[in-house]
Write a protein that holds these residues in place. Structure first.
Motif, short mmCIF file in Angstrom:
data_model
loop_
_atom_site.label_atom_id
_atom_site.label_comp_id
_atom_site.label_asym_id
_atom_site.label_seq_id
_atom_site.Cartn_x
_atom_site.Cartn_y
_atom_site.Cartn_z
N ARG A 1 48.12 42.49 38.71
CA ARG A 1 47.44 42.47 37.64
C ARG A 1 46.43 41.45 37.54
N LEU A 2 46.91 40.34 37.92
CA LEU A 2 46.12 39.04 37.87
C LEU A 2 44.83 39.36 38.79
N LYS B 1 41.87 36.90 37.51
CA LYS B 1 42.28 35.72 36.95
C LYS B 1 43.17 34.90 37.95
N LEU B 2 43.01 33.43 37.68
CA LEU B 2 43.64 32.55 38.58
C LEU B 2 44.99 32.01 37.68
N VAL B 3 45.99 31.49 38.59
CA VAL B 3 47.06 30.78 37.72
C VAL B 3 46.92 29.28 38.60
N LEU B 4 47.43 28.38 37.59
CA LEU B 4 47.65 27.17 37.99
C LEU B 4 48.96 26.79 37.38
#
Length: 162
Positions: free
Chosen positions: A146-147, A152-155
């Protein structure tokens, strides 16, 4: 991980006549749900208006085949259907969230083996909600897909480490 197909047998003491199936091939079977309606084969010559009785499941899973047909006489120990048993991938307070089975009623070895395999708590504020390794991996992969699809990025920052 695919389960093996098991045969579900009639565990009554007297023959019965299957009147109507309450489940379908490929459908989900829930613990303690009605799987068929039947009438007793006791040799009585009543007026035919005896109430139909209900036969309930003592296992959860997915129905892979209905072995007998409506109208058949079923003797004790006869096969009713074939089922892929539930692997209980999501557990909430010792109940399977998929099939509804109370896992405390399993024998002690199976209960300990199952709960040891499902030690992944998914929500910090609800520690009773646990999932299997396979389910956790699937949920993680779904999140990642999904990301990536949404670009989208995740931190992730772990602040409590020194």
């Amino acid at each position: 991980m695919a389960s093996e197909i098991k045969t579900y047998c009639y565990d009554g003491k007297k023959p019965i006549t299957l009147v109507k199936w309450k489940i379908k091939k490929g459908g989900q079977l829930f613990y303690n749900s009605v799987i068929l309606s039947y009438k007793q084969e006791d040799g009585s010559t009543g007026d035919g208006k005896e109430p139909l009785l209900k036969y309930k499941s003592n296992i959860g899973g997915t129905v892979s085949e209905l072995v007998v047909s409506e109208g058949d006489v079923i003797n004790p120990g006869a096969s009713l259907l074939k089922i892929e048993p539930c692997t209980h991938p999501v557990i909430m307070k010792d109940l399977c969230a998929e099939c509804g089975t109370d896992l405390r009623h399993l024998d002690r070895d199976n209960f300990e083996k199952l709960t040891a395999a499902t030690t992944f708590s998914m929500v910090h504020v609800v520690p009773e909600l646990k999932v299997s390794l396979e389910q956790a991996e699937k949920l993680g992969q779904d999140d990642e897909d999904r990301l990536l699809e949404n670009r989208k990025l995740v931190l992730l920052v772990d602040l409590d480490q020194s």
